[in-house]
Scaffold this motif. Structure first.
Motif, short mmCIF file in Angstrom:
data_model
loop_
_atom_site.label_atom_id
_atom_site.label_comp_id
_atom_site.label_asym_id
_atom_site.label_seq_id
_atom_site.Cartn_x
_atom_site.Cartn_y
_atom_site.Cartn_z
N MET A 181 11.60 -7.51 -10.60
CA MET A 181 12.48 -8.10 -9.62
C MET A 181 12.60 -9.52 -9.35
N VAL A 182 11.58 -10.13 -9.37
CA VAL A 182 11.36 -11.91 -9.38
C VAL A 182 12.33 -12.26 -10.44
N GLU A 183 12.47 -11.91 -11.49
CA GLU A 183 13.21 -12.21 -12.73
C GLU A 183 14.58 -12.06 -12.39
N ARG A 184 14.83 -11.00 -11.71
CA ARG A 184 16.33 -10.96 -11.42
C ARG A 184 16.81 -11.52 -10.09
N LYS A 185 15.80 -11.80 -9.22
CA LYS A 185 15.94 -12.21 -7.83
C LYS A 185 16.63 -11.39 -6.91
N GLN A 186 16.04 -10.00 -7.10
CA GLN A 186 16.92 -8.82 -6.32
C GLN A 186 15.78 -7.79 -6.27
N GLY A 187 16.04 -6.91 -5.07
CA GLY A 187 15.24 -5.84 -5.23
C GLY A 187 14.77 -5.31 -3.90
N HIS A 188 14.29 -3.92 -3.86
CA HIS A 188 13.83 -3.66 -2.42
C HIS A 188 12.70 -2.47 -2.81
N ILE A 189 11.56 -2.88 -2.08
CA ILE A 189 10.38 -2.17 -2.35
C ILE A 189 10.06 -1.38 -1.12
N ILE A 190 10.10 -0.09 -1.29
CA ILE A 190 9.77 0.93 -0.12
C ILE A 190 8.11 1.32 -0.26
N ASN A 191 7.20 1.07 0.71
CA ASN A 191 5.87 1.37 0.90
C ASN A 191 5.89 2.66 1.77
N LEU A 192 5.31 3.62 1.15
CA LEU A 192 5.15 4.94 2.13
C LEU A 192 3.80 4.80 2.85
N GLY A 193 3.76 4.50 4.09
CA GLY A 193 2.60 4.39 4.98
C GLY A 193 2.36 5.84 5.57
N SER A 194 1.91 5.63 7.03
CA SER A 194 1.62 6.77 7.82
C SER A 194 1.49 6.13 9.28
N ILE A 195 1.65 7.20 9.98
CA ILE A 195 0.97 6.92 11.67
C ILE A 195 -0.40 6.52 11.55
N ALA A 196 -1.25 7.09 10.44
CA ALA A 196 -2.54 6.74 10.40
C ALA A 196 -2.53 5.45 9.89
N GLY A 197 -1.67 4.53 9.50
CA GLY A 197 -1.84 3.26 9.28
C GLY A 197 -1.58 2.35 10.44
N LYS A 198 -0.94 2.95 11.52
CA LYS A 198 -0.74 2.47 13.03
C LYS A 198 -1.99 2.63 14.09
N GLU A 199 -2.57 3.73 13.69
CA GLU A 199 -3.50 4.38 14.80
C GLU A 199 -4.61 4.90 14.00
N THR A 200 -5.88 5.14 14.55
CA THR A 200 -6.87 5.87 13.93
C THR A 200 -7.41 6.99 14.71
N TYR A 201 -7.72 8.03 13.70
CA TYR A 201 -8.14 9.35 14.72
C TYR A 201 -9.41 9.78 14.05
N ALA A 202 -9.92 10.84 14.91
CA ALA A 202 -11.38 11.10 14.69
C ALA A 202 -11.41 12.02 13.34
N ASN A 203 -12.05 11.73 12.42
CA ASN A 203 -12.28 11.96 11.14
C ASN A 203 -11.49 11.52 9.89
N GLY A 204 -10.60 10.60 10.48
CA GLY A 204 -9.32 10.28 9.51
C GLY A 204 -9.96 8.91 8.94
N ASN A 205 -11.12 8.44 9.09
CA ASN A 205 -11.64 7.04 8.79
C ASN A 205 -11.14 6.49 7.69
N VAL A 206 -11.54 7.07 6.22
CA VAL A 206 -11.11 6.57 5.13
C VAL A 206 -9.75 6.71 5.00
N TYR A 207 -8.91 7.74 5.13
CA TYR A 207 -7.58 7.69 5.02
C TYR A 207 -6.65 6.78 5.87
N CYS A 208 -7.30 6.61 7.17
CA CYS A 208 -6.41 5.88 8.14
C CYS A 208 -6.71 4.42 7.57
N ALA A 209 -7.73 3.87 7.03
CA ALA A 209 -8.20 2.61 6.54
C ALA A 209 -7.43 2.23 5.27
N THR A 210 -6.85 3.50 4.56
CA THR A 210 -6.15 3.16 3.15
C THR A 210 -4.77 2.84 3.62
#
Length: 254
Positions: A127-156
């Motif tokens: 994309m850098v070579e062409r100077k255009q592009g769009h990257i969509i990264n799938l996160g999660s509400i677990a990337g905004k909050e942390t919940y019980a027993n979600g520890n490592v998944y939430c961290a990722t």
């Protein structure tokens, strides 16, 4: 020439829904996943129903060498990727930190963080070579909050949230858009994988309310991609109406 979208984790769920929607919009597709039979089935369906081209790559995003060999082995015409959807990701286990499996932790970190990085490093350079592009990264509400027993998944998923911001800064000089999509409860294979094939326990996660569907997320991703070139949706959190946070759900009585 048709635009090209590269979708990781395209054999089911959100990835498959994105493949179907982007095919309807006339995008040629590069689909990656670990299940060759599923990739072949999706390829056959899409090429029968539409006029698009579909390239499938059987790979595990955790394998840096495999990712490099397969992506760099594409022809120059296929490397003109307009949209990268980093969808491959998973959660395994739901135990407190002192009882967690280090093997499960490795799988989540290697897939959700390192796998995303391995693919993004290669495709972003195209994309850098062409100077255009769009990257969509799938996160999660677990990337905004942390919940019980979600520890490592939430961290990722917190790591993915931070990478969204870092990518946006680093790729700004090249006109590349970066969007983070953070779903709440989506009914896919996600919970079945988390509970290691326990389908009954997975079904209980979504009982008593209407969760999001994979198609809901694909529609949202398409909305962000289809904005005018001067518009970037930086960050989008999408939840079922019945969900207010990771731990607040309105369930109906059985």
């Amino acid at each position: 020439m048709s635009k090209i979208a590269l979708i990781t984790g395209a054999t089911a769920g959100i990835g498959e829904a994105c493949a179907k929607l982007f095919a309807k919009q006339g995008y040629d597709l590069i689909l990656t996943g670990r299940r060759t039979d599923r990739l072949q089935q999706i390829q056959n369906t899409l090429t029968t129903q539409t006029r698009i081209r579909v390239k499938t790559l059987t790979l595990d995003v955790r394998d840096k060498m495999e990712v490099g060999n397969q992506l760099e082995g594409l022809s120059d015409s296929w490397k003109a990727v307009d949209v990268l959807i980093n969808n491959a990701g998973l959660s395994i286990g739901l135990e407190p930190i002192n009882e967690g499996s280090t093997d499960d932790w490795d799988t989540m970190i290697d897939t959700n963080v390192k796998g995303l990085l391995y693919v993004s490093k290669i495709v972003s350079n195209w994309m850098v070579e062409r100077k255009q592009g769009h990257i969509i990264n799938l996160g999660s509400i677990a990337g905004k909050e942390t919940y019980a027993n979600g520890n490592v998944y939430c961290a990722t998923k917190h790591a993915v949230d931070s990478l969204n911001k870092a990518m946006r800064i680093d790729l700004l000089p090249y006109g590349i858009r970066v969007t983070g999509i953070h779903p709440g409860a989506v009914e896919t294979e996600f919970s079945e994988i988390r509970f290691k094939g326990d389908t009954e326990r997975a079904k209980e996660v979504y009982q008593g309310f209407e969760p999001l569907s994979a198609e809901d997320i694909a529609d949202t991703i398409w909305f962000t991609v289809s904005r005018p070139a001067h518009v970037n949706i930086n960050d989008l959190v999408i939840m079922p109406t019945a969900q207010a946070s990771t731990s607040h759900l309105k369930r109906t009585e059985k």
